[in-house]
Design an enzyme around this catalytic site. Structure first.
Site, mmCIF file in Angstrom:
data_model
loop_
_atom_site.group_PDB
_atom_site.id
_atom_site.type_symbol
_atom_site.label_atom_id
_atom_site.label_comp_id
_atom_site.label_asym_id
_atom_site.label_seq_id
_atom_site.Cartn_x
_atom_site.Cartn_y
_atom_site.Cartn_z
ATOM 1 N N GLY A 124 41.500 33.110 36.346
ATOM 2 C CA GLY A 124 40.423 33.853 36.977
ATOM 3 C C GLY A 124 40.987 35.021 37.756
ATOM 4 C CD GLN A 136 42.444 37.555 42.881
ATOM 5 O OE1 GLN A 136 41.556 37.205 42.107
ATOM 6 N NE2 GLN A 136 43.564 36.874 43.071
ATOM 7 C CB CYS A 185 45.304 32.263 44.987
ATOM 8 S SG CYS A 185 44.414 33.843 45.086
ATOM 9 C CG HIS A 203 39.709 30.466 43.676
ATOM 10 N ND1 HIS A 203 40.696 29.661 44.191
ATOM 11 C CD2 HIS A 203 40.215 31.727 43.705
ATOM 12 C CE1 HIS A 203 41.737 30.409 44.529
ATOM 13 N NE2 HIS A 203 41.469 31.663 44.233
ATOM 14 C CD GLU A 204 38.766 34.151 40.509
ATOM 15 O OE1 GLU A 204 38.912 35.233 41.123
ATOM 16 O OE2 GLU A 204 39.715 33.390 40.282
ATOM 17 C CG HIS A 237 39.314 36.166 45.473
ATOM 18 N ND1 HIS A 237 40.313 36.537 46.352
ATOM 19 C CD2 HIS A 237 39.879 35.238 44.662
ATOM 20 C CE1 HIS A 237 41.422 35.873 46.084
ATOM 21 N NE2 HIS A 237 41.183 35.065 45.062
#
Length: 166
Positions: free
Chosen positions: A46, A51, A90, A132-133, A136
């Site tokens: 992912g 990021q 991550c 999780h994404e 972010h």
């Protein structure tokens, strides 16, 4: 398509809430393609736009195994259920792994690269990666959710699904 540099902690870019996407054009398609190429090159499953230095609400998850790439533009979590603690990693935190508690089930609404709306339900590892994404995109980093730091030797496995590298 291009492989982009992954932003690593402690960059303040990773802690900002991203802006909604309102233009669905070739530039967005290029961003999604670059994200996928970057994620694959980094051996992740992912990646979120911040990021790679883009503060827009765009993220991808690729579970592999022939499953289609999940492209999430402006994702919104509409339901969660259950709970489990699993090891995560991550790409923005190289070498850091920890046990993180997340819902077992998630339902989201998001947009495709062309702007069309869709709804998706996921469980287990896929739900974990999606959440999780989305974290972010809200400037929430997984290290703030770690219950216990894990040495990589503790979770080496044959199937490779005991860690999450986004």
């Amino acid at each position: 398509m291009a492989i982009r540099k992954i932003v690593e902690t402690p960059s303040p870019l990773l802690m900002q809430r991203c802006k909604e996407v309102d233009t669905f054009d070739e530039k967005l398609g290029e961003l999604l393609d670059d994200m996928h190429e970057t994620m694959i090159a980094a051996d992740g499953i992912g990646l979120a736009a911040p990021q790679i230095g883009e503060l827009v609400r765009v993220a991808i998850v690729d579970m592999g195994e022939g499953d289609p790439v999940i492209e999430m533009v402006n994702p919104v979590v509409t339901a969660v259920g259950g709970s489990e603690i699993e090891v995560e990693g991550c790409l923005s935190f190289p070498g850091l792994y920890g046990e993180v508690e997340r819902p077992f089930f998630v339902r989201i609404e998001a947009q495709e690269r062309d702007g069309s709306l869709y709804e998706l339900e996921a469980e287990d590892y896929e739900a974990r990666a999606i959440l999780h994404e989305i974290d972010h995109l809200d400037g929430i980093l997984f290290d703030s959710k770690i219950k216990r730091i894990v040495d990589p030797s503790e979770f080496e496995s044959v199937d490779g699904e005991d860690e999450l590298n986004d």
